[in-house]
Write a protein that holds these residues in place. Structure first.
Motif, mmCIF file in Angstrom:
data_model
loop_
_atom_site.group_PDB
_atom_site.id
_atom_site.type_symbol
_atom_site.label_atom_id
_atom_site.label_comp_id
_atom_site.label_asym_id
_atom_site.label_seq_id
_atom_site.Cartn_x
_atom_site.Cartn_y
_atom_site.Cartn_z
ATOM 1 N N ILE A 440 7.555 103.574 19.216
ATOM 2 C CA ILE A 440 7.902 102.998 20.272
ATOM 3 C C ILE A 440 9.061 103.755 20.879
ATOM 4 O O ILE A 440 9.823 104.202 20.017
ATOM 5 C CB ILE A 440 8.438 101.602 19.990
ATOM 6 N N GLU A 441 9.299 104.455 22.177
ATOM 7 C CA GLU A 441 10.262 104.996 22.473
ATOM 8 C C GLU A 441 10.956 104.468 23.661
ATOM 9 O O GLU A 441 10.351 104.004 24.529
ATOM 10 C CB GLU A 441 9.655 106.451 22.897
ATOM 11 N N VAL A 442 12.106 104.457 23.758
ATOM 12 C CA VAL A 442 13.107 103.966 24.891
ATOM 13 C C VAL A 442 13.999 105.057 25.626
ATOM 14 O O VAL A 442 14.717 105.568 24.697
ATOM 15 C CB VAL A 442 13.994 102.849 24.485
ATOM 16 N N GLY A 443 13.772 105.182 26.765
ATOM 17 C CA GLY A 443 14.615 106.500 27.320
ATOM 18 C C GLY A 443 14.836 106.299 28.703
ATOM 19 O O GLY A 443 14.409 105.081 29.416
ATOM 20 N N ALA A 444 15.377 107.331 29.640
ATOM 21 C CA ALA A 444 15.451 107.291 30.962
ATOM 22 C C ALA A 444 15.233 108.590 31.463
ATOM 23 O O ALA A 444 15.087 109.661 31.003
ATOM 24 C CB ALA A 444 16.895 106.958 31.294
ATOM 25 N N LEU A 445 14.559 108.635 32.726
ATOM 26 C CA LEU A 445 14.354 109.652 33.685
ATOM 27 C C LEU A 445 15.465 110.062 34.178
ATOM 28 O O LEU A 445 16.614 109.696 34.291
ATOM 29 C CB LEU A 445 13.135 109.472 34.396
ATOM 30 N N GLU A 446 15.306 111.324 35.084
ATOM 31 C CA GLU A 446 16.414 111.696 35.895
ATOM 32 C C GLU A 446 16.673 110.775 37.079
ATOM 33 O O GLU A 446 15.995 110.363 37.559
ATOM 34 C CB GLU A 446 16.111 113.179 36.529
ATOM 35 N N PRO A 447 17.966 110.937 37.496
ATOM 36 C CA PRO A 447 18.388 109.840 38.461
ATOM 37 C C PRO A 447 17.678 110.449 39.887
ATOM 38 O O PRO A 447 17.661 111.432 40.063
ATOM 39 C CB PRO A 447 19.872 109.975 38.476
ATOM 40 N N GLU A 448 17.809 109.265 40.756
ATOM 41 C CA GLU A 448 17.420 109.512 42.026
ATOM 42 C C GLU A 448 17.955 108.691 42.980
ATOM 43 O O GLU A 448 18.488 107.520 42.630
ATOM 44 C CB GLU A 448 15.874 109.285 42.128
ATOM 45 N N ARG A 477 18.609 104.375 38.559
ATOM 46 C CA ARG A 477 18.167 105.161 37.270
ATOM 47 C C ARG A 477 16.832 104.409 36.882
ATOM 48 O O ARG A 477 16.649 103.217 37.046
ATOM 49 C CB ARG A 477 19.116 104.733 36.076
ATOM 50 N N THR A 478 15.902 105.145 36.198
ATOM 51 C CA THR A 478 14.606 104.786 35.852
ATOM 52 C C THR A 478 14.726 104.715 34.491
ATOM 53 O O THR A 478 14.786 105.861 33.814
ATOM 54 C CB THR A 478 13.461 105.589 36.512
ATOM 55 N N TYR A 479 14.507 103.655 33.791
ATOM 56 C CA TYR A 479 14.330 103.385 32.170
ATOM 57 C C TYR A 479 12.967 103.425 31.802
ATOM 58 O O TYR A 479 12.172 102.670 32.778
ATOM 59 C CB TYR A 479 15.128 102.416 31.620
ATOM 60 N N TYR A 480 12.344 103.616 30.648
ATOM 61 C CA TYR A 480 11.133 103.235 30.242
ATOM 62 C C TYR A 480 11.192 103.000 28.792
ATOM 63 O O TYR A 480 11.951 103.276 28.148
ATOM 64 C CB TYR A 480 10.236 104.756 30.247
ATOM 65 N N VAL A 481 9.989 102.141 28.508
ATOM 66 C CA VAL A 481 9.725 101.620 27.101
ATOM 67 C C VAL A 481 8.405 102.097 27.038
ATOM 68 O O VAL A 481 7.245 101.394 27.624
ATOM 69 C CB VAL A 481 9.879 100.166 26.943
ATOM 70 N N ARG A 482 7.987 102.809 26.021
ATOM 71 C CA ARG A 482 6.591 103.604 25.890
ATOM 72 C C ARG A 482 6.134 103.028 24.461
ATOM 73 O O ARG A 482 6.874 103.200 23.180
ATOM 74 C CB ARG A 482 6.615 104.970 26.102
ATOM 75 N N ASP A 483 4.862 102.931 24.226
ATOM 76 C CA ASP A 483 4.586 102.563 23.058
ATOM 77 C C ASP A 483 3.093 103.152 22.814
ATOM 78 O O ASP A 483 2.531 103.493 23.947
ATOM 79 C CB ASP A 483 4.374 100.931 22.590
ATOM 80 N N ASN A 484 2.507 103.150 21.598
ATOM 81 C CA ASN A 484 1.174 103.619 21.238
ATOM 82 C C ASN A 484 0.299 102.387 20.983
ATOM 83 O O ASN A 484 -0.415 102.673 20.122
ATOM 84 C CB ASN A 484 1.078 104.709 20.301
ATOM 85 N N GLY A 485 0.351 101.268 21.559
ATOM 86 C CA GLY A 485 -0.202 100.149 20.878
ATOM 87 C C GLY A 485 -1.598 99.968 21.857
ATOM 88 O O GLY A 485 -2.276 100.876 21.960
#
Length: 553
Positions: A440-448, A477-485
């Motif tokens: 599981i990864e929690v991060g943010a993309l570049e601002p816009e 700001r764009t945040y994301y929560v990514r998983d390999n489920g």
């Protein structure tokens, strides 16, 4: 006559004169450059000529010394002859444009070769121990015959080149003087010609331009314009265009007044519709809230009476056991009490529990739209850290690895934003694939900078009315929560954020409103949320939140 034709006539005459003057200037400049080159060449020839004699005299001194001491090593200097040859070659190249000087350089080269041959013979005689008597006559003089002849030729060359240098220097000075006069004449003539051209242009066109300028100013200030200019040139055409523009502006002003009135009416109509929508939304929320509360009381009664019935069934079962009824009657009563009635009561309690869960979900959705947010700058990194700490047990049970990247702050309600990430990370943990290690990864993309959604409730940090139709512009700001489920099938992607929609219900428990609450909270913050997923490969949930207070245009 068109302005283009007038301009050509006004430009042609001074341009022709200027071209002639420029031709004189260029000719004078070319002559000056050539004279300067000749003068520089003469000075280089004199310098090169004066540098040729020195190495020859030094070699002659070494030859004399070798003869005196009887040592040939003083004479064997091959580098000297190479240097003299190079110097003479360079000198010959410099005087290549003067045949008389070229002939002198060639005679000087012949004398050098003769003296070199003689020096070689002297060195050979000294090495072999032979007498150098044949060379005594030459050595008795101040310098060898060849060097004397070389010196005479060199002096003649220097005298001739000095004369040429004087002539070329005088020619250079005269040429420069002519160049200065030509340049002054060209500049003065050009200024006079263009001054006369400008005066003619001003007399011819100035008055018409004044009229055109006055009409333009009248057009800008909305005043009536003067009569149109006569003629068929471009100025008259522009004046005609100004008059037409004035007429069209008057028509446009009348149309603008009508459109403004219509726009104000539509704005009032939209404001009324907006207020009706807001009222309907509020009424719907209150309806859900009221219905949920009204339903809860009968459900509590059903739950209580079902428990009472269960207790009565237990007591009745005890009475039946104590009555020692015949075996057939005992079995029939036991089947009714322990089978049909108990199973019916279990179904009733399950239905009551499910109904209570749905009511709780409706209340949570209703409260999500009515809560007053405390707007401030929220540390998303700290909120996610608290969520991960709270889910450590579930994460450990799933043997999952949670990676949290740098998360910039957002603008919103701290509790609401933490609830968003809690729901998304909890979903990611619950729906991991048991067949492979969870990631599981929690991060943010570049601002816009984007157009934010209208905010649904007023707050200290936001401007504008609730549900305003005026677009808001802010840095997002764009945040994301990514998983390999387990992922989400494509057919269910459009239903992901609907209430009471549950996928993989056999793997994780829930009431199916978590993602609906996420969407409601994010939209109240002026952002948006979506998911990208592939079945069997995992999912990535994206959340767009404002990085600063929303500015309404």
């Amino acid at each position: 006559m068109k302005l283009f034709t007038k301009g050509l006539l006004l430009i042609a005459v001074p341009s022709a004169v200027e071209l002639a003057l420029l031709g004189v200037v260029f000719d004078a400049q070319e002559r000056t450059t050539q004279a300067a080159q000749w003068s520089t060449n003469s000075k280089q020839i004199l310098y090169q000529a004066s540098s040729v004699i020195d190495p020859l005299l030094r070699q002659a001194a070494r030859v004399r010394t070798g003869i005196v001491v009887g040592d040939a090593s003083f004479i064997d200097r091959h580098a000297v002859w190479v240097d003299l040859s190079d110097r003479l070659t360079h000198l010959e190249q410099l005087v290549a444009d003067t045949p008389q000087q070229v002939a002198r350089v060639q005679r000087m080269r012949a004398e050098i070769e003769a003296y070199r041959k003689q020096a070689t013979e002297i060195a050979q005689a000294l090495r072999e121990g032979r007498s150098i008597g044949p060379f005594a006559i030459d050595e008795g003089r101040d310098m060898p015959t060849q060097i004397a002849a070389f010196s005479d030729e060199l002096n003649a060359l220097i005298v001739e080149e000095s004369r040429l240098d004087a002539e070329r220097s005088a020619s250079l000075a005269h040429t420069r003087e002519r160049q200065q006069y030509a340049l002054i004449a060209a500049v003065v003539g050009s200024m006079l010609i263009w001054a006369a051209t400008a005066a003619a242009f001003a007399r011819n066109i100035g008055r018409r331009l004044d009229v055109l300028t006055d009409n333009a100013e009248r057009l800008g200030s909305g005043q009536p314009m003067t009569a149109p200019l006569s003629g068929n040139d471009e100025i008259a055409a522009l004046d005609t265009v100004l008059h037409r523009t004035s007429a069209r502006l008057r028509v446009a002003e009348r149309d603008q007044t009508v459109l403004k009135a219509r726009l104000e009416a539509r704005a009032a109509e939209l404001a009324g519709v907006n207020e009706e929508l807001r009222q309907e939304t509020q009424d719907n929320e209150m309806f859900i809230y009221s219905v949920s509360h009204d339903l809860r009381s009968p459900l509590v009664n059903l739950q209580g009476f079902s428990k009472e019935l269960q207790v009565s069934c237990d007591e009745l079962n005890t009475v039946v056991e104590a009555a020692h009824l015949p075996e057939p009657e005992h079995k029939r009563l036991a089947r009714v009490l322990d089978g049909d009635i108990r199973e019916s009561l279990q179904f009733l309690r399950t239905a009551v529990t499910r109904a209570a869960s749905i009511i709780d979900a409706l209340l949570r959705i209703s409260r999500a739209g009515r809560l007053e947010y405390q707007w401030q700058r929220v540390s998303v990194g700290r909120a996610v850290a608290r969520v991960v700490d709270a889910l450590q047990t579930a994460i450990h049970e799933r043997s999952a690895l949670v990676t949290v990247r740098d998360l910039p702050p957002a603008w919103g309600d701290p509790s609401a934003i933490e609830q968003v990430f809690s729901q998304l990370i909890d979903n990611a943990v619950n729906f991991l694939d048991p067949g492979r290690p969870g990631r599981i990864e929690v991060g943010a993309l570049e601002p816009e900078t984007v157009d934010a959604q209208p905010v649904g409730s007023p707050s200290p940090g936001l401007h504008g009315s609730p549900g305003s139709l005026i677009p808001a512009v802010t840095r997002m700001r764009t945040y994301y929560v990514r998983d390999n489920g387990l992922g989400i099938p494509a057919a269910y992607l459009s239903k992901t954020f609907r209430a009471f929609q549950r996928l993989h219900g056999d793997i994780a428990k829930g009431d199916g409103i978590g993602l609906a609450l996420v969407r409601r909270i994010v939209e109240r913050h002026g952002g948006r949320v979506w998911v990208e997923s592939a079945e069997g490969a995992g999912s990535t949930f994206f959340v767009v939140l404002p990085e600063q207070p929303v500015r309404f245009s």
